[in-house]
Design an enzyme around this catalytic site. Structure first.
Site, PDB file in Angstrom:
ATOM      1  N   GLU A 147      37.628 102.994   1.177  1.00 56.15           N
ATOM      2  CA  GLU A 147      38.902 103.275   1.852  1.00 56.15           C
ATOM      3  C   GLU A 147      39.556 104.471   1.173  1.00 56.15           C
ATOM      4  OE1 GLU A 147      41.794 100.097   2.569  1.00 56.15           O
ATOM      5  OE2 GLU A 147      43.423 101.557   2.311  1.00 56.15           O
ATOM      6  N   GLU A 152      49.992 107.637   2.725  1.00 54.60           N
ATOM      7  CA  GLU A 152      50.729 106.456   3.181  1.00 54.60           C
ATOM      8  C   GLU A 152      52.073 106.436   2.478  1.00 54.60           C
ATOM      9  OE1 GLU A 152      49.296 102.479   2.383  1.00 54.60           O
ATOM     10  OE2 GLU A 152      48.536 103.018   0.425  1.00 54.60           O
TER      11      GLU A 152
END
Ligand SMILES: *[C@@H]1O[C@H](CO)[C@@H](O)[C@H](O)[C@H]1NC(C)=O
Ligand SMILES: *[C@@H]1O[C@H](CO)[C@@H](O)[C@H](O)[C@H]1NC(C)=O
Ligand SMILES: *[C@@H]1O[C@H](CO)[C@@H](O)[C@H](O)[C@H]1NC(C)=O
Length: 255
Positions: A147, A152
């Site tokens: 990932e 974010e």
């Protein structure tokens, strides 16, 4: 004459050889026109999560009605407070759904080939308000990790860049995020280093923020996700009014 052509050949030959040895030109995988219209969006993206499902690890249920395209070439996801939704289940736990929101996932999978790489870039208008969790990320099609959180925002006034080797071994960089109401350019370059591991470089507004190495990422397919999750890692309660997350100039190319 002979001497001149020898000289010409001596000058030209290395150039021609070098040209033959040069890497291929970058190929466009998602063009920057992708958010120019709903039909362009739907050519490259599906609604909700690309592995199927409308909930994940936070307090929003995703639907198509909370995804919109506006001029010029902008994707906007809107999180709207709601009541009476059935909870989500994630990791064996129930999560209260307090928002309807938007997520899009690329229809194609992205793989870093041995000796190659990919570049993901775009311009993002995101919020760092508590309880809002916009993200631009890559995650494994098969198993987990890999990932890469290319960007974010977890409601802390910061932007985070993360690369996971395991759930507990990860490289992460949190950077203070100013001028959140403006668009900021994000670029992430992923490149094979040794036939197994992948180097990940993160830029914001043209400045390199972090360089990570993802273990055994090369040759593994990724999903690309753009979503406005809520609460979860960003804390709760989240906002009582609509939140928006906008993206323009999105592009994915080979390196
Ligand atoms: C924030 O925006 C203002 C006004 O556009 C600009 O002058 C300033 O440099 C920006 N700060 C950062 C850190 O981007
Ligand atoms: C993840 O694995 C790669 C490859 O072995 C290594 O270079 C990197 O330092 C690891 N990251 C962390 C946080 O340990
Ligand atoms: C909140 O967002 C929803 C979905 O986009 C929209 O229908 C609604 O009008 C918005 N509410 C306000 C107060 O803007």
């Amino acid at each position: 004459m002979a001497m001149i052509s020898n000289i010409v050949a001596a000058l030209l030959l290395p150039t021609l050889l070098n040209a033959a040895l040069l890497p291929k030109r970058a190929t466009t995988l998602i063009p920057s026109t992708v958010f120019d219209s709903t039909s362009n969006l739907e050519q490259f993206f599906t609604y909700n999560y690309p592995w199927g499902g409308d909930t994940h690890n936070g307090g929003a249920r995703m639907d198509k009605a909370h995804v919109s395209i506006s001029s010029p070439g902008t994707l906007t996801l809107t999180a709207q407070p709601v009541k009476g939704q059935k909870p989500a289940t994630h990791g064996g736990k129930q999560i209260a759904i307090n928002y309807l929101s938007g997520a899009v996932g690329a229809k194609q999978h992205f793989t870093v080939p041995v000796g190659g790489g990919l570049v993901f870039s775009g311009s993002f208008q995101a919020t760092t308000t508590k309880g809002t969790w916009p993200a631009f990320w890559l995650t494994a099609v098969n198993g987990w990790p890999p990932e890469i959180d290319m960007a974010e925002w977890k409601g802390s006034g910061k932007i985070s860049f993360n690369t996971f080797n395991t759930s507990s071994v990860l490289s992460w960089k949190d950077v203070t995020y100013t001028n959140a109401t403006q668009f900021h350019d994000i670029k992430c370059e992923v490149k094979d280093v040794n036939g197994k591991d992948t180097q990940v470089k993160f830029w914001m507004d043209g400045a390199l923020q972090a360089t990570h190495v993802g273990k055994d990422y090369t040759n593994k397919p990724f999903y690309l996700v753009i979503n406005l999750q809520m609460e979860g890692s960003s804390g709760s309660p989240g906002p009582t009014t609509n939140t928006t997350y906008s993206v323009k100039n999105l592009e994915v190319t080979t390196l």
